[in-house]
Design a protein around this motif. Structure first.
Motif, mmCIF file in Angstrom:
data_model
loop_
_atom_site.group_PDB
_atom_site.id
_atom_site.type_symbol
_atom_site.label_atom_id
_atom_site.label_comp_id
_atom_site.label_asym_id
_atom_site.label_seq_id
_atom_site.Cartn_x
_atom_site.Cartn_y
_atom_site.Cartn_z
ATOM 1 N N TRP A 1 6.315 -4.071 7.976
ATOM 2 C CA TRP A 1 7.181 -4.269 6.813
ATOM 3 C C TRP A 1 7.023 -3.088 5.866
ATOM 4 N N LEU A 2 8.122 -2.434 5.559
ATOM 5 C CA LEU A 2 8.134 -1.309 4.630
ATOM 6 C C LEU A 2 8.914 -1.675 3.381
ATOM 7 N N ILE A 3 8.593 -1.004 2.288
ATOM 8 C CA ILE A 3 9.278 -1.185 1.009
ATOM 9 C C ILE A 3 9.638 0.205 0.477
ATOM 10 N N VAL A 4 10.863 0.365 0.014
ATOM 11 C CA VAL A 4 11.325 1.611 -0.597
ATOM 12 C C VAL A 4 11.698 1.297 -2.040
ATOM 13 N N VAL A 5 11.106 2.035 -2.985
ATOM 14 C CA VAL A 5 11.308 1.762 -4.410
ATOM 15 C C VAL A 5 11.789 3.027 -5.109
ATOM 16 N N PRO A 6 13.039 3.050 -5.581
ATOM 17 C CA PRO A 6 13.491 4.213 -6.346
ATOM 18 C C PRO A 6 12.660 4.376 -7.622
ATOM 19 N N LYS A 7 12.337 5.615 -7.932
ATOM 20 C CA LYS A 7 11.531 5.936 -9.114
ATOM 21 C C LYS A 7 12.462 6.156 -10.312
ATOM 22 N N ARG A 8 13.071 5.080 -10.748
ATOM 23 C CA ARG A 8 13.993 5.137 -11.879
ATOM 24 C C ARG A 8 13.666 4.008 -12.850
ATOM 25 N N GLU A 9 13.608 4.316 -14.113
ATOM 26 C CA GLU A 9 13.253 3.358 -15.160
ATOM 27 C C GLU A 9 14.278 2.235 -15.274
ATOM 28 N N GLY B 1 0.835 -1.187 0.000
ATOM 29 C CA GLY B 1 0.000 0.000 0.000
ATOM 30 C C GLY B 1 0.873 1.241 0.000
ATOM 31 N N ALA B 2 0.356 2.315 -0.564
ATOM 32 C CA ALA B 2 1.101 3.572 -0.623
ATOM 33 C C ALA B 2 1.220 4.188 0.763
ATOM 34 N N LEU B 3 2.416 4.680 1.062
ATOM 35 C CA LEU B 3 2.687 5.344 2.336
ATOM 36 C C LEU B 3 3.055 6.805 2.102
ATOM 37 N N GLY B 4 3.807 7.064 1.053
ATOM 38 C CA GLY B 4 4.253 8.411 0.733
ATOM 39 C C GLY B 4 5.328 8.314 -0.328
ATOM 40 N N GLU B 5 6.033 9.399 -0.540
ATOM 41 C CA GLU B 5 7.141 9.371 -1.482
ATOM 42 C C GLU B 5 8.092 10.526 -1.218
ATOM 43 N N THR B 6 9.305 10.351 -1.708
ATOM 44 C CA THR B 6 10.295 11.412 -1.722
ATOM 45 C C THR B 6 10.547 11.734 -3.192
ATOM 46 N N SER B 7 11.416 12.665 -3.468
ATOM 47 C CA SER B 7 11.714 12.961 -4.871
ATOM 48 C C SER B 7 12.368 11.764 -5.563
ATOM 49 N N LEU B 8 13.018 10.883 -4.803
ATOM 50 C CA LEU B 8 13.697 9.715 -5.377
ATOM 51 C C LEU B 8 12.874 8.438 -5.292
ATOM 52 N N SER C 1 20.066 6.959 2.960
ATOM 53 C CA SER C 1 19.535 7.843 3.990
ATOM 54 C C SER C 1 18.049 7.569 4.228
ATOM 55 N N THR C 2 17.296 7.363 3.174
ATOM 56 C CA THR C 2 15.864 7.057 3.288
ATOM 57 C C THR C 2 15.650 5.734 3.998
ATOM 58 N N VAL C 3 16.398 4.712 3.595
ATOM 59 C CA VAL C 3 16.274 3.388 4.221
ATOM 60 C C VAL C 3 16.657 3.465 5.697
ATOM 61 N N ASN C 4 17.753 4.138 6.013
ATOM 62 C CA ASN C 4 18.170 4.269 7.411
ATOM 63 C C ASN C 4 17.130 4.998 8.248
ATOM 64 N N HIS C 5 16.584 6.061 7.697
ATOM 65 C CA HIS C 5 15.548 6.816 8.408
ATOM 66 C C HIS C 5 14.353 5.918 8.716
ATOM 67 N N LEU D 1 7.845 10.127 8.299
ATOM 68 C CA LEU D 1 8.408 9.867 6.969
ATOM 69 C C LEU D 1 9.553 10.815 6.668
ATOM 70 N N PRO D 2 10.508 10.365 5.860
ATOM 71 C CA PRO D 2 11.596 11.264 5.446
ATOM 72 C C PRO D 2 11.057 12.335 4.499
#
Length: 130
Positions: A33-41, A13-20, A59-63, A128-129
């Motif tokens: 359980w969290l998931i971090v996905v870079p927005k890169r093709e 489920g969506a939690l938020g986003e950063t510029s990356l 930095s995002t993962v550590n935060h 959130l970061p």
């Protein structure tokens, strides 16, 4: 434009986003359980990111790892970027406890997921970061 892999979209489920990155939560009630996905093709590996973005991802993962530990009181935080089934780079951050159903082993491929639709209560306390 980059899109979230269909399996990640279905399982999280969506939690938020950063510029990356997109910030997501896993829809498995057994674990915080969290998931971090870079927005890169077509990004498969962390080391394929430019060095500056590698640092921002770290930095995002550590935060989020520190926040997950704080809000859950986890005994251990597991962080991993496997990508064997979903090729899009994504980083798992999982709060673990000695009484969880998979302890002390890994969570992947173990037991039966307990699907949940509503965001778990602990997400409301997560900072959130930026």
């Amino acid at each position: 434009m980059v899109e979230l892999h269909s399996r990640l979209a279905a399982d999280t489920g969506a939690l938020g986003e950063t510029s990356l990155c997109w910030l997501r939560w896993m829809r498995d009630g057994r674990f915080p359980w969290l998931i971090v996905v870079p927005k890169r093709e077509a990004l498969r590996e962390w080391h394929h990111l430019p060095v500056v973005e590698q640092g921002r991802l770290l930095s995002t993962v550590n935060h989020l790892a520190a926040e997950l530990e704080r809000v859950t009181g986890a005994e251990k935080i597991n962080i991993g970027a496997l990508g064997n089934l979903v090729p899009q780079l994504h980083v798992h951050i999982i709060a673990r406890f000695q009484n969880d159903p998979c302890w002390p082993g890994p969570v992947w491929g173990q037991g039966t997921p307990q699907p949940i639709e509503a965001p778990p209560a602990w997400l409301g306390d997560l900072r959130l970061p930026q």
